[in-house]
Design an enzyme around this catalytic site. Structure first.
Site, PDB file in Angstrom:
ATOM      1  N   GLY A 326       1.980  16.912   8.370  1.00 30.35           N
ATOM      2  CA  GLY A 326       3.096  17.779   8.683  1.00 30.35           C
ATOM      3  C   GLY A 326       3.322  18.821   7.590  1.00 30.35           C
ATOM      4  O   GLY A 326       2.385  19.294   6.944  1.00 30.35           O
ATOM      5  N   SER A 327       4.578  19.148   7.351  1.00 26.79           N
ATOM      6  CA  SER A 327       4.912  20.229   6.417  1.00 26.79           C
ATOM      7  C   SER A 327       4.614  19.899   4.957  1.00 26.79           C
ATOM      8  O   SER A 327       4.662  20.793   4.111  1.00 26.79           O
ATOM      9  CB  SER A 327       6.383  20.613   6.571  1.00 26.79           C
ATOM     10  OG  SER A 327       6.617  21.176   7.846  1.00 26.79           O
ATOM     11  N   THR A 328       4.299  18.623   4.628  1.00 22.92           N
ATOM     12  CA  THR A 328       3.914  18.317   3.253  1.00 22.92           C
ATOM     13  C   THR A 328       2.571  18.972   2.910  1.00 22.92           C
ATOM     14  O   THR A 328       2.184  19.019   1.745  1.00 22.92           O
ATOM     15  CB  THR A 328       3.805  16.798   3.028  1.00 22.92           C
ATOM     16  OG1 THR A 328       2.783  16.246   3.877  1.00 22.92           O
ATOM     17  CG2 THR A 328       5.131  16.114   3.323  1.00 22.92           C
TER      18      THR A 328
END
Length: 645
Positions: A326-328
């Site tokens: 995801g956004s990590t």
């Protein structure tokens, strides 16, 4: 007719020659017999003596003492306990069914145990002792010893058995031991003779398995004299084996205990890494299980319960679980664009809430859009459109290279079972694995940690440690308690100004009011952290579901909700600890994973209970109640207690 003197002389000579020949032959035979007798009595005396003594002397292998496993502070994680057991030798027992029947009247032996013991004896060589029953009480072993004359071939013994004092805390890391199987023997080119001892136990998972050669040790031997009914009369000789090597892990038992309990009730994982050394301080996978169950023989009911649990307690999610980051992952895309000189980080990209690419519309999580954002703002508010744009500029090749540079897509050499490499996708990979060309839409998906990219919590913790230090931090699980210093990891050679922007963006995630994890900030200036939230989509909500009113994660079945992720490090100015958390189907990273990541980080920095002063004033009453409840659960479980800071 009278013979002449000459004839008589010839006859006498002939008889003399025959007598001499016969005498010589007799002498030769007698000499040969005497020589053979001398050879047997003097030269081969030891060999014949051994053949004679084999009728009354048995040679037995003595299992070695298995090495101990400690945490970084010397807390015992895997030890050995006394185990009273009864062994039986088929060659000495005679009628094994009769002896087993007599034995069953003295100790608790059900039909299954008797059948298993009989099978073990028939499968092994007749002089090999077979364990019939173990973990007996002193009273039970005394009854067997008292009735020894009626139990030929049966010997009461005291041995050692594996014990995991912290129960579930280290089941996924340390693993467990179990009896040697045919599959275990096939894995070894030259099986150690000690493995042939019935019910001898070796490592089956975790450190127990991966460090088996160090922990096992070498077997000893024992010569005993037995009587006509196989009863041991005396010990003639004993050669002690070499005990296994004691190991020290980098993990802190107190922190591991806290992290696992903090994840209680979730299907989740958390990894904590010491940034200067790469030491894995905690690797908690929830839910866990009591490893002692496997040592003592787990019941079908308990085992099926573990297998059928939707939260997969048997899987070590820290290193085996592979998830879209995801956004990590957005820091990877940002650094790839910076290195490709496709942006200076100050440029502002307009986000209307979506981007159209090759006839497909890719949405931002904020449907109304973020307006114009630069790199730091895009990280703090997790704007998807910004990274869609950057990925099209730099391309998948540069993203793939930067991802590997930051430690993703790599199988780390740790003594843990089934360490996964994840997936760092590339053009070549898709052609080889899917027999298809790479598309620009694939790059757009990867830019925000979706699509083909897969990571493990361990890899995300390594990535965070590298971003915080600009060094190629490598995780390690074994340590030498006497080592003076750990060699410093090599530099990543990322330009300081690039990393400064990335770090400011990660700081704003938790310290800026518009940051996605602002509610999980740390207010103590000595422990201020930086982080990044992530939410990875598991199933796409269809238009039909939206039309029917299903719009929120809470409206979906548990196994269709998004995974929640959070990575963080602290202190901001002198990073010491990096943390990665994933909560399977937890929904949003900011609501489900970030609070856990903050608590575990504070526990790591304070070597105990997180200090209440580190939390915002408005949250302290709630946090105090949660921490009290958590510590009470730890006491009730009898686990290694987390001390108060």
């Amino acid at each position: 007719m009278k013979r002449s003197d000459r004839e008589k002389e010839l006859s006498r000579r002939m008889i003399t020659r025959r007598a001499l020949g016969l005498g010589a032959l007799q002498l030769a035979v007698t000499g040969t017999l005497l020589w053979r007798l001398r050879d047997m009595q003097l030269e081969q005396a030891d060999a014949f003596r051994l053949l004679a003594e084999e009728n009354r002397i048995n040679l037995r292998l003595l299992p070695p003492t298995r090495g101990l496993i400690h945490d970084r502070n010397g807390v015992l994680l895997a030890g050995n306990e006394q185990n009273y057991r009864v062994v039986m030798t088929r060659d000495d027992a005679g009628d094994i069914d009769l002896v087993l029947a007599r034995l069953s009247r003295l100790i608790a032996l059900d039909d299954a145990a008797i059948a298993r013991a009989r099978e073990d004896m028939l499968r092994n060589r007749p002089f090999v002792p077979v364990t019939v029953a173990e973990r007996l009480s002193w009273e039970e072993i005394s009854r067997v010893a008292t009735n020894a004359p009626a139990l030929p071939g049966v010997t009461p013994e005291m041995g050692l058995s594996r014990l995991y004092p912290l129960k579930a805390d280290f089941a996924h890391v340390v693993g467990y031991v179990g009896p040697v199987s045919e599959r275990d023997l096939q894995r070894e080119e030259t099986p150690d003779p000690v493995l042939m001892i019935p019910r001898f136990q070796i490592g089956k998972s975790g450190v127990e398995r991966e460090a088996e050669s160090l922990l096992r040790g070498k077997a000893g031997s024992q010569r005993v004299e037995v009587n006509s009914v196989g009863r041991v009369m005396r010990e003639l000789d004993r050669v002690e084996g070499e005990p296994g090597e004691n190991l020290h892990l980098t993990i802190d038992a107190r922190l591991q205990n806290y992290a696992l309990e903090r994840l209680a009730g979730q299907s989740a994982a958390a990894v904590v890494i010491d940034i200067p050394t790469g030491d894995v301080l905690a690797a908690a996978s929830a839910p866990s299980y009591d490893a002692n169950l496997f040592v003592r023989g787990i019941s079908s009911k308990d085992y099926n319960g573990l297998l059928e649990n939707d939260y997969r307690p048997l899987v070590n999610k820290c290193v085996q679980g592979m998830y879209p980051p995801g956004s990590t992952f957005k820091m990877v895309t940002a650094l790839a664009a910076l290195e490709a000189a496709e942006t200076d980080g100050l440029e502002r990209v307009f986000c209307p809430g979506h981007m159209d690419v090759s006839g497909n519309r890719f949405h931002c999580w904020k449907r109304s859009g973020h307006g114009r954002v630069d790199l730091e703002t895009a990280l703090a508010e997790s704007c998807d459109v910004y990274f869609y744009e950057m990925s099209q500029r730099c391309g998948i090749d540069r993203i793939n290279a930067m991802s590997e540079r930051l430690g993703l897509g790599i199988r780390y050499d740790l003594p843990m079972t089934s360490v996964a490499s994840g997936l760092n996708p590339s053009r070549e990979w898709k052609k080889r694995a899917r027999d298809a060309d790479w598309r620009i839409g694939d790059t757009v998906n990867v830019s925000i940690g979706q699509g083909y990219v897969l990571t493990t919590p361990l890899q995300l913790a390594v990535m965070t440690a590298r971003l915080a230090s600009n060094r190629a931090v490598l995780p390690r699980l074994l340590r030498d308690p006497l080592e003076r210093a750990v060699p410093q990891a090599t530099s990543l050679d990322l330009r300081p100004e690039w990393l400064a922007m990335i770090r400011r963006g990660m700081s704003n995630v938790v310290n800026d009011r518009r940051g996605t994890a602002y509610s999980s900030r740390v207010v103590d200036p000595t422990m201020v952290m930086a982080g990044k939230t992530g939410t990875s989509q598991v199933f796409r909500i269809t238009q039909a579901e939206r039309d029917s009113g299903i719009r929120r994660q809470e409206d979906l079945p548990w196994n269709r909700r998004n995974h929640a992720l959070f990575v963080n490090y602290a202190p901001l100015d002198n990073p010491q600890v990096a943390v990665a958390v994933i909560v399977e189907h937890g929904g949003g990273g900011s609501s489900a994973a970030a609070p856990i990541g903050r608590d575990i980080l504070l526990a790591a920095l304070n070597e105990g209970r997180p200090p209440l002063a580190a939390y915002p004033t408005s949250q302290r009453n709630r946090i105090s109640a949660e921490q009290d409840l958590l510590e009470e659960r730890l006491r009730d479980l009898g686990s290694y207690r987390v001390s108060r800071a």
